[in-house]
Motif scaffolding. Structure first.
Motif, PDB file in Angstrom:
ATOM      1  N   TYR A 152       4.688  12.575  -1.458  1.00 39.69           N
ATOM      2  CA  TYR A 152       4.765  13.860  -0.739  1.00 39.69           C
ATOM      3  C   TYR A 152       3.881  13.817   0.506  1.00 39.69           C
ATOM      4  CZ  TYR A 152       6.541  15.959  -5.144  1.00 39.69           C
ATOM      5  OH  TYR A 152       7.239  16.269  -6.275  1.00 39.69           O
ATOM      6  N   ASP A 153       4.372  14.351   1.598  1.00 43.26           N
ATOM      7  CA  ASP A 153       3.577  14.440   2.825  1.00 43.26           C
ATOM      8  C   ASP A 153       2.368  15.361   2.653  1.00 43.26           C
ATOM      9  OD1 ASP A 153       5.225  12.706   4.230  1.00 43.26           O
ATOM     10  OD2 ASP A 153       6.435  14.319   5.093  1.00 43.26           O
ATOM     11  N   SER A 154       2.462  16.301   1.727  1.00 46.48           N
ATOM     12  CA  SER A 154       1.391  17.283   1.541  1.00 46.48           C
ATOM     13  C   SER A 154       0.277  16.788   0.622  1.00 46.48           C
ATOM     14  CB  SER A 154       1.971  18.589   1.005  1.00 46.48           C
ATOM     15  OG  SER A 154       2.757  18.360  -0.147  1.00 46.48           O
ATOM     16  N   ALA A 155       0.390  15.559   0.125  1.00 44.41           N
ATOM     17  CA  ALA A 155      -0.640  15.000  -0.760  1.00 44.41           C
ATOM     18  C   ALA A 155      -1.227  13.737  -0.138  1.00 44.41           C
ATOM     19  CB  ALA A 155      -0.049  14.684  -2.127  1.00 44.41           C
ATOM     20  N   PHE A 156      -2.479  13.475  -0.459  1.00 50.35           N
ATOM     21  CA  PHE A 156      -3.170  12.259  -0.038  1.00 50.35           C
ATOM     22  C   PHE A 156      -3.257  11.375  -1.268  1.00 50.35           C
ATOM     23  CE2 PHE A 156      -6.962   9.696   0.662  1.00 50.35           C
ATOM     24  CZ  PHE A 156      -6.779   9.279   1.969  1.00 50.35           C
ATOM     25  N   SER A 157      -2.721  10.161  -1.189  1.00 51.51           N
ATOM     26  CA  SER A 157      -2.729   9.302  -2.367  1.00 51.51           C
ATOM     27  C   SER A 157      -3.765   8.191  -2.226  1.00 51.51           C
ATOM     28  CB  SER A 157      -1.339   8.719  -2.631  1.00 51.51           C
ATOM     29  OG  SER A 157      -0.900   7.952  -1.546  1.00 51.51           O
ATOM     30  N   VAL A 158      -4.350   7.822  -3.363  1.00 50.25           N
ATOM     31  CA  VAL A 158      -5.379   6.793  -3.392  1.00 50.25           C
ATOM     32  C   VAL A 158      -5.033   5.743  -4.440  1.00 50.25           C
ATOM     33  CG1 VAL A 158      -7.215   8.310  -2.577  1.00 50.25           C
ATOM     34  CG2 VAL A 158      -6.795   8.107  -5.016  1.00 50.25           C
ATOM     35  N   GLY A 159      -5.453   4.515  -4.179  1.00 53.69           N
ATOM     36  CA  GLY A 159      -5.257   3.417  -5.116  1.00 53.69           C
ATOM     37  C   GLY A 159      -6.521   3.155  -5.905  1.00 53.69           C
ATOM     38  N   ALA A 160      -6.462   2.167  -6.772  1.00 48.76           N
ATOM     39  CA  ALA A 160      -7.607   1.795  -7.606  1.00 48.76           C
ATOM     40  C   ALA A 160      -8.296   0.569  -7.034  1.00 48.76           C
ATOM     41  CB  ALA A 160      -7.126   1.503  -9.025  1.00 48.76           C
ATOM     42  N   ILE A 161      -9.603   0.497  -7.259  1.00 52.48           N
ATOM     43  CA  ILE A 161     -10.370  -0.675  -6.853  1.00 52.48           C
ATOM     44  C   ILE A 161     -11.050  -1.283  -8.081  1.00 52.48           C
ATOM     45  CG2 ILE A 161     -10.738   0.111  -4.493  1.00 52.48           C
ATOM     46  CD1 ILE A 161     -13.583   0.939  -5.337  1.00 52.48           C
ATOM     47  N   ASP A 162     -11.436  -2.551  -7.959  1.00 55.61           N
ATOM     48  CA  ASP A 162     -12.150  -3.209  -9.048  1.00 55.61           C
ATOM     49  C   ASP A 162     -13.659  -3.054  -8.846  1.00 55.61           C
ATOM     50  OD1 ASP A 162     -12.947  -5.132  -7.159  1.00 55.61           O
ATOM     51  OD2 ASP A 162     -11.498  -6.616  -7.843  1.00 55.61           O
ATOM     52  N   GLN A 163     -14.440  -3.690  -9.717  1.00 58.48           N
ATOM     53  CA  GLN A 163     -15.899  -3.551  -9.678  1.00 58.48           C
ATOM     54  C   GLN A 163     -16.515  -4.122  -8.402  1.00 58.48           C
ATOM     55  OE1 GLN A 163     -14.145  -5.258 -11.914  1.00 58.48           O
ATOM     56  NE2 GLN A 163     -15.024  -7.281 -12.278  1.00 58.48           N
ATOM     57  N   LEU A 164     -15.770  -4.937  -7.659  1.00 60.04           N
ATOM     58  CA  LEU A 164     -16.268  -5.501  -6.405  1.00 60.04           C
ATOM     59  C   LEU A 164     -15.816  -4.707  -5.184  1.00 60.04           C
ATOM     60  CD1 LEU A 164     -15.686  -9.293  -7.201  1.00 60.04           C
ATOM     61  CD2 LEU A 164     -17.822  -7.982  -7.380  1.00 60.04           C
ATOM     62  N   GLY A 165     -15.044  -3.648  -5.421  1.00 60.34           N
ATOM     63  CA  GLY A 165     -14.558  -2.833  -4.319  1.00 60.34           C
ATOM     64  C   GLY A 165     -13.257  -3.327  -3.711  1.00 60.34           C
ATOM     65  N   ASN A 166     -12.628  -4.314  -4.338  1.00 64.44           N
ATOM     66  CA  ASN A 166     -11.336  -4.824  -3.872  1.00 64.44           C
ATOM     67  C   ASN A 166     -10.199  -4.046  -4.537  1.00 64.44           C
ATOM     68  OD1 ASN A 166     -12.524  -7.019  -2.368  1.00 64.44           O
ATOM     69  ND2 ASN A 166     -12.913  -7.988  -4.339  1.00 64.44           N
ATOM     70  N   MET A 167      -9.054  -4.053  -3.900  1.00 63.72           N
ATOM     71  CA  MET A 167      -7.883  -3.400  -4.488  1.00 63.72           C
ATOM     72  C   MET A 167      -7.606  -4.012  -5.858  1.00 63.72           C
ATOM     73  SD  MET A 167      -5.350  -1.167  -3.957  1.00 63.72           S
ATOM     74  CE  MET A 167      -5.018  -0.975  -2.226  1.00 63.72           C
ATOM     75  N   ALA A 168      -7.483  -3.170  -6.873  1.00 67.94           N
ATOM     76  CA  ALA A 168      -7.210  -3.648  -8.230  1.00 67.94           C
ATOM     77  C   ALA A 168      -5.796  -4.227  -8.293  1.00 67.94           C
ATOM     78  CB  ALA A 168      -7.360  -2.501  -9.219  1.00 67.94           C
ATOM     79  N   ASP A 169      -5.635  -5.297  -9.056  1.00 70.56           N
ATOM     80  CA  ASP A 169      -4.334  -5.953  -9.161  1.00 70.56           C
ATOM     81  C   ASP A 169      -3.224  -5.008  -9.604  1.00 70.56           C
ATOM     82  OD1 ASP A 169      -5.333  -8.388  -8.362  1.00 70.56           O
ATOM     83  OD2 ASP A 169      -5.638  -9.138 -10.387  1.00 70.56           O
ATOM     84  N   PHE A 170      -3.547  -4.074 -10.484  1.00 72.62           N
ATOM     85  CA  PHE A 170      -2.523  -3.186 -11.034  1.00 72.62           C
ATOM     86  C   PHE A 170      -2.200  -2.008 -10.120  1.00 72.62           C
ATOM     87  CE2 PHE A 170      -6.662  -1.792 -12.574  1.00 72.62           C
ATOM     88  CZ  PHE A 170      -6.653  -0.431 -12.235  1.00 72.62           C
ATOM     89  N   SER A 171      -3.002  -1.771  -9.102  1.00 73.06           N
ATOM     90  CA  SER A 171      -2.811  -0.608  -8.244  1.00 73.06           C
ATOM     91  C   SER A 171      -1.549  -0.723  -7.396  1.00 73.06           C
ATOM     92  CB  SER A 171      -4.025  -0.428  -7.330  1.00 73.06           C
ATOM     93  OG  SER A 171      -3.927   0.797  -6.620  1.00 73.06           O
ATOM     94  N   SER A 172      -0.804   0.361  -7.329  1.00 74.69           N
ATOM     95  CA  SER A 172       0.395   0.381  -6.487  1.00 74.69           C
ATOM     96  C   SER A 172       0.005   0.283  -5.020  1.00 74.69           C
ATOM     97  CB  SER A 172       1.197   1.660  -6.729  1.00 74.69           C
ATOM     98  OG  SER A 172       1.669   1.703  -8.049  1.00 74.69           O
ATOM     99  N   ARG A 173       0.930  -0.211  -4.215  1.00 72.84           N
ATOM    100  CA  ARG A 173       0.681  -0.394  -2.784  1.00 72.84           C
ATOM    101  C   ARG A 173       1.854   0.113  -1.980  1.00 72.84           C
ATOM    102  NH1 ARG A 173      -1.974  -3.850  -5.706  1.00 72.84           N
ATOM    103  NH2 ARG A 173      -3.736  -5.094  -4.996  1.00 72.84           N
ATOM    104  N   ALA A 174       1.570   0.626  -0.795  1.00 72.19           N
ATOM    105  CA  ALA A 174       2.620   1.165   0.061  1.00 72.19           C
ATOM    106  C   ALA A 174       3.361   0.061   0.800  1.00 72.19           C
ATOM    107  CB  ALA A 174       2.055   2.173   1.058  1.00 72.19           C
ATOM    108  N   ARG A 175       2.672  -0.808   1.470  1.00 75.56           N
ATOM    109  CA  ARG A 175       3.325  -1.848   2.267  1.00 75.56           C
ATOM    110  C   ARG A 175       2.628  -3.157   2.107  1.00 75.56           C
ATOM    111  NH1 ARG A 175       4.459   1.461   7.775  1.00 75.56           N
ATOM    112  NH2 ARG A 175       5.203   3.271   6.705  1.00 75.56           N
TER     113      ARG A 175
END
Length: 88
Positions: free
Chosen positions: A65-88
């Protein structure tokens, strides 16, 4: 019954909602509510989902939705978590 006091409203709404088709999900079910929350000045934050690690795995309607801000998950090192969805 009277309307609530808008000066006491939340500033941010944060949640993680899924919308599995197996449950008969309507992808637009929360669109009007989300739009109305943003119109009222409430910042809506939602999870992108856990369908990573590939690109274009964001599928949960609220995160699209354009009206929502979406966030992904990070791991303990601050990197994108493998399981987190991605836009592009």
């Amino acid at each position: 019954m009277t309307d609530g006091d808008p000066t006491r409203a939340a500033h941010v709404l944060n949640n993680s909602w899924g919308c599995p088709s197996i449950e008969g999900c309507d992808p637009d079910a929360l669109l009007q509510a989300t739009d109305n929350l943003r119109y009222a000045g409430i910042f809506v934050v939602v999870s992108t989902g856990n369908d990573g690690p590939n690109c274009e795995t964001v599928e949960s309607p609220l995160s699209l939705y354009d009206s929502a801000f979406s966030v992904g998950a990070i791991d303990q090192l601050g990197n994108m978590a493998d399981f987190s969805s991605r836009a592009r």
